[in-house]
Design a protein around this motif. Sequence first.
Motif, PDB file in Angstrom:
ATOM      1  N   HIS A 191     -11.968  -0.912   5.775  1.00 25.31           N
ATOM      2  CA  HIS A 191     -12.449   0.384   6.275  1.00 25.31           C
ATOM      3  C   HIS A 191     -12.976   0.315   7.709  1.00 25.31           C
ATOM      4  O   HIS A 191     -13.792   1.148   8.111  1.00 25.31           O
ATOM      5  CB  HIS A 191     -13.542   0.946   5.350  1.00 25.31           C
ATOM      6  CG  HIS A 191     -13.098   1.056   3.916  1.00 25.31           C
ATOM      7  ND1 HIS A 191     -12.011   1.814   3.548  1.00 25.31           N
ATOM      8  CD2 HIS A 191     -13.568   0.481   2.780  1.00 25.31           C
ATOM      9  CE1 HIS A 191     -11.840   1.708   2.227  1.00 25.31           C
ATOM     10  NE2 HIS A 191     -12.759   0.909   1.748  1.00 25.31           N
ATOM     11  N   GLY A 192     -12.538  -0.694   8.465  1.00 20.91           N
ATOM     12  CA  GLY A 192     -12.972  -0.800   9.851  1.00 20.91           C
ATOM     13  C   GLY A 192     -14.430  -1.183  10.012  1.00 20.91           C
ATOM     14  O   GLY A 192     -14.984  -1.068  11.114  1.00 20.91           O
ATOM     15  N   HIS A 236      -9.684   0.393  12.825  1.00 18.71           N
ATOM     16  CA  HIS A 236     -10.794   1.273  12.432  1.00 18.71           C
ATOM     17  C   HIS A 236     -10.641   1.843  11.023  1.00 18.71           C
ATOM     18  O   HIS A 236     -11.218   2.889  10.704  1.00 18.71           O
ATOM     19  CB  HIS A 236     -10.965   2.426  13.443  1.00 18.71           C
ATOM     20  CG  HIS A 236     -11.126   1.960  14.848  1.00 18.71           C
ATOM     21  ND1 HIS A 236     -12.157   1.126  15.234  1.00 18.71           N
ATOM     22  CD2 HIS A 236     -10.381   2.160  15.968  1.00 18.71           C
ATOM     23  CE1 HIS A 236     -12.036   0.853  16.526  1.00 18.71           C
ATOM     24  NE2 HIS A 236     -10.969   1.459  16.990  1.00 18.71           N
ATOM     25  N   GLY A 237      -9.840   1.197  10.187  1.00 17.99           N
ATOM     26  CA  GLY A 237      -9.672   1.667   8.816  1.00 17.99           C
ATOM     27  C   GLY A 237      -8.876   2.949   8.686  1.00 17.99           C
ATOM     28  O   GLY A 237      -8.862   3.577   7.627  1.00 17.99           O
ATOM     29  N   ILE A 293     -14.252  -7.712  11.572  1.00 16.24           N
ATOM     30  CA  ILE A 293     -14.002  -6.402  10.975  1.00 16.24           C
ATOM     31  C   ILE A 293     -13.324  -6.616   9.633  1.00 16.24           C
ATOM     32  O   ILE A 293     -12.335  -7.332   9.535  1.00 16.24           O
ATOM     33  CB  ILE A 293     -13.124  -5.534  11.895  1.00 16.24           C
ATOM     34  CG1 ILE A 293     -13.920  -5.102  13.126  1.00 16.24           C
ATOM     35  CG2 ILE A 293     -12.599  -4.315  11.145  1.00 16.24           C
ATOM     36  CD1 ILE A 293     -13.153  -4.226  14.095  1.00 16.24           C
ATOM     37  N   THR A 315      -5.783  -5.175   2.614  1.00 14.93           N
ATOM     38  CA  THR A 315      -5.482  -5.410   4.032  1.00 14.93           C
ATOM     39  C   THR A 315      -6.153  -6.641   4.625  1.00 14.93           C
ATOM     40  O   THR A 315      -5.842  -7.010   5.756  1.00 14.93           O
ATOM     41  CB  THR A 315      -5.923  -4.195   4.882  1.00 14.93           C
ATOM     42  OG1 THR A 315      -7.317  -3.957   4.649  1.00 14.93           O
ATOM     43  CG2 THR A 315      -5.129  -2.955   4.522  1.00 14.93           C
ATOM     44  N   THR A 348      -8.757  -2.860  -0.151  1.00 19.52           N
ATOM     45  CA  THR A 348      -7.678  -2.057   0.426  1.00 19.52           C
ATOM     46  C   THR A 348      -6.340  -2.795   0.492  1.00 19.52           C
ATOM     47  O   THR A 348      -5.334  -2.211   0.887  1.00 19.52           O
ATOM     48  CB  THR A 348      -8.039  -1.668   1.876  1.00 19.52           C
ATOM     49  OG1 THR A 348      -8.366  -2.882   2.576  1.00 19.52           O
ATOM     50  CG2 THR A 348      -9.224  -0.719   1.913  1.00 19.52           C
ATOM     51  N   ILE A 398      -2.354  -3.078  -5.676  1.00 20.41           N
ATOM     52  CA  ILE A 398      -3.242  -2.193  -4.919  1.00 20.41           C
ATOM     53  C   ILE A 398      -3.049  -0.774  -5.447  1.00 20.41           C
ATOM     54  O   ILE A 398      -1.923  -0.270  -5.457  1.00 20.41           O
ATOM     55  CB  ILE A 398      -2.917  -2.232  -3.409  1.00 20.41           C
ATOM     56  CG1 ILE A 398      -2.816  -3.668  -2.894  1.00 20.41           C
ATOM     57  CG2 ILE A 398      -3.940  -1.418  -2.612  1.00 20.41           C
ATOM     58  CD1 ILE A 398      -4.048  -4.501  -3.112  1.00 20.41           C
ATOM     59  N   VAL A 457      -2.460   3.110  -5.842  1.00 17.20           N
ATOM     60  CA  VAL A 457      -1.799   4.047  -4.937  1.00 17.20           C
ATOM     61  C   VAL A 457      -2.814   5.011  -4.336  1.00 17.20           C
ATOM     62  O   VAL A 457      -2.738   5.370  -3.165  1.00 17.20           O
ATOM     63  CB  VAL A 457      -0.672   4.811  -5.675  1.00 17.20           C
ATOM     64  CG1 VAL A 457      -0.178   5.983  -4.851  1.00 17.20           C
ATOM     65  CG2 VAL A 457       0.487   3.860  -5.963  1.00 17.20           C
ATOM     66  N   PRO A 460      -3.724 -10.908   1.065  1.00 17.95           N
ATOM     67  CA  PRO A 460      -4.647  -9.800   1.315  1.00 17.95           C
ATOM     68  C   PRO A 460      -4.913  -8.939   0.077  1.00 17.95           C
ATOM     69  O   PRO A 460      -5.739  -8.030   0.137  1.00 17.95           O
ATOM     70  CB  PRO A 460      -3.921  -8.979   2.396  1.00 17.95           C
ATOM     71  CG  PRO A 460      -2.479  -9.264   2.181  1.00 17.95           C
ATOM     72  CD  PRO A 460      -2.388 -10.659   1.612  1.00 17.95           C
ATOM     73  N   ARG A 461      -4.227  -9.204  -1.030  1.00 18.59           N
ATOM     74  CA  ARG A 461      -4.350  -8.319  -2.191  1.00 18.59           C
ATOM     75  C   ARG A 461      -5.694  -8.442  -2.906  1.00 18.59           C
ATOM     76  O   ARG A 461      -5.991  -7.663  -3.798  1.00 18.59           O
ATOM     77  CB  ARG A 461      -3.205  -8.582  -3.176  1.00 18.59           C
ATOM     78  CG  ARG A 461      -1.875  -8.103  -2.651  1.00 18.59           C
ATOM     79  CD  ARG A 461      -0.738  -8.504  -3.585  1.00 18.59           C
ATOM     80  NE  ARG A 461      -0.530  -9.948  -3.592  1.00 18.59           N
ATOM     81  CZ  ARG A 461       0.403 -10.559  -4.331  1.00 18.59           C
ATOM     82  NH1 ARG A 461       1.191  -9.848  -5.126  1.00 18.59           N
ATOM     83  NH2 ARG A 461       0.551 -11.867  -4.270  1.00 18.59           N
ATOM     84  N   ARG A 475       0.823  -1.210   0.000  1.00 14.18           N
ATOM     85  CA  ARG A 475       0.000   0.000   0.000  1.00 14.18           C
ATOM     86  C   ARG A 475       0.861   1.266   0.000  1.00 14.18           C
ATOM     87  O   ARG A 475       2.019   1.235   0.397  1.00 14.18           O
ATOM     88  CB  ARG A 475      -0.901   0.031   1.244  1.00 14.18           C
ATOM     89  CG  ARG A 475      -2.027  -1.008   1.220  1.00 14.18           C
ATOM     90  CD  ARG A 475      -2.960  -0.786   2.407  1.00 14.18           C
ATOM     91  NE  ARG A 475      -3.321   0.609   2.523  1.00 14.18           N
ATOM     92  CZ  ARG A 475      -4.275   1.222   1.808  1.00 14.18           C
ATOM     93  NH1 ARG A 475      -5.015   0.533   0.977  1.00 14.18           N
ATOM     94  NH2 ARG A 475      -4.489   2.521   1.960  1.00 14.18           N
ATOM     95  N   ALA A 476       0.270   2.401  -0.410  1.00 14.01           N
ATOM     96  CA  ALA A 476       0.971   3.686  -0.336  1.00 14.01           C
ATOM     97  C   ALA A 476       1.254   4.012   1.132  1.00 14.01           C
ATOM     98  O   ALA A 476       2.398   4.216   1.535  1.00 14.01           O
ATOM     99  CB  ALA A 476       0.139   4.787  -0.991  1.00 14.01           C
TER     100      ALA A 476
END
Lengths: 333, 333
Positions: free
Chosen positions: B76-77, A76-77, B73, B52, B50, B330, B332, B45-46, A69-70
């Motif tokens: 984005h949480g 909580h995102g 979760i 994540t 996100t 992902i 940028v 996770p890709r 990721r960047a």
Amino acid sequence: MAAMLSMSAGFAEEWLPLPANSPVPDDNPQTATRIELGKQLFFDPRFSSTGTVSCNSCHNLMSGGDDSRATSIGVHGLAGPRNAPTVWNAAFHSVQFWDGRAASLEEQAKGPVVAQVEMGMRSLDDAISRVRRIPGYVDQFRQIFGGDNPVSVDNAARAVAAFERTLITPGSAYDRYVMGDKTAMSEQQQRGMKRFNALGCTGCHRPPAFTGPWLPGGFFVTFPFHDSPYVAKYKLRDDMGREAVTGKPEDRHKYRVPTLRNVALTAPYFHNGGVATLNEAVQVMAASQLGIKLDTGESADIVAFLNTLTGPFPEIALPRLPPTPGESVIPVN
Amino acid sequence: MAAMLSMSAGFAEEWLPLPANSPVPDDNPQTATRIELGKQLFFDPRFSSTGTVSCNSCHNLMSGGDDSRATSIGVHGLAGPRNAPTVWNAAFHSVQFWDGRAASLEEQAKGPVVAQVEMGMRSLDDAISRVRRIPGYVDQFRQIFGGDNPVSVDNAARAVAAFERTLITPGSAYDRYVMGDKTAMSEQQQRGMKRFNALGCTGCHRPPAFTGPWLPGGFFVTFPFHDSPYVAKYKLRDDMGREAVTGKPEDRHKYRVPTLRNVALTAPYFHNGGVATLNEAVQVMAASQLGIKLDTGESADIVAFLNTLTGPFPEIALPRLPPTPGESVIPVN
């Protein structure tokens, strides 16, 4: 044995291969039990407020030791301001974090646990009190560290740092090449290596880890040094760099020189992760630090060389995280 | 060989140990390459929006195959409405998800990728187009599946399901006990086992996997069946259960019977994860399904027995996720 290569305009006096072991401080010996405990802690998400984020979430050992990721996303995102540095070969850095604000891996390990955009614990005491509720951890801390207060923040950081010192990648194509295997690098990669040195890249990214030199206080460089259109395009000066740590104007936009080991696996690039590709990152570095523009062939050669700094990666067995049978340390509500 | 135990009021006709292999459908054979690919996809996770969240984020193979949380979760949480079921021994369930809305592991694997509170991809096509950008995956799909369109959603799901069919835990204390090792379970655990059967728990949680019986359409039970103060306390009827899938009022509050294998490691409990401890969960089940109250000793015995259904867990090597050198899949920004 490292090869000595004659380089007319270069800085790399010696093309050293990565050592088989990383530097180890006297007060944190690399014992098997310490490393194993550190590995469990590294992978355990229960020491984040939500139970969802571990060290490995942003420093993924299944890939480049980062998160693709960047900038990283924590609990909580929430997104942090900087690109996750690779944990692979972090042990060869004399200081940690982009701004060098931690003097050791031990000190670094404590930061993300309480960063509100990372693991989000209210305090390190809160985190260690969760560790104390997990019998399989308590037993290990007792056996490894002994004393009156074995389950401590400092000891947890020691264990994680000991594990991280095993996360090194000697034996890459570059390493094999400079140790005498002339077939390990292609013609283009060899050309890129010479160019990398001749341009002066090795002035800051020095073999064997292609970091700055090992200095107790760290080795910091202004980035970007030269003006270029990239500064605005990629917002390269929005971050104050080390000035935010020291408060000194002369530290503005200064950063620790990151290792280039495994750099091909850690896109996107730079402190804000704003540059998507390695080829573009090489162009940005040439413009920003050297004040030059590379032609397409030159940057391709350098990228080819940088790919020789990838891996190999040690095999790692998935740890078993010690349980709390019949309950969870993460609050239900 | 399974032991036959005489049980006056019980349902368990035979105390079967968990088989060494899980059921495998004819159209998805358990080949080593398929399992290895599925393992990489499971940990990668890709394929979340996100970058994540992987399958392993909520179904953590380092612990109970879940996430230690009440509800999971995702990106984005965002929190989902239900507790993550364990992936350990999921292969012994005839249907998947709490409401049984997937008929197979293959079908299940596709759901979380596009759930907006889980992995959050806009479509399965978006996810598979990321897979297609990763050369190390494309090569594996080609070799394993062949044909005109090897890198497909269905083939990805097949690989993940094949890996999940290896995630089984025969050889627990219970298994060793019923296979003849009478020292494998304590007196209390043996007492709990008899009580578990005599009370009728085995009516739904049947050996060897302590799931419902293997029925093609699934085996569903109303929970909670009896009224009790727990219904309000833990909001047990806020979720409509299987009715939300079928639209049929008779499916209201119906759920697939989850396996009790490794249940001691999957706190908190029930579809909404509202009950913090295993001991309380046993009390809730007694009240809700049997209409009885257990005394402290009785529930402790049953909890002791349930702990015999834990592990052992196979050793798993951390996979290497195939790279995209010099760039990330992902975005940028």
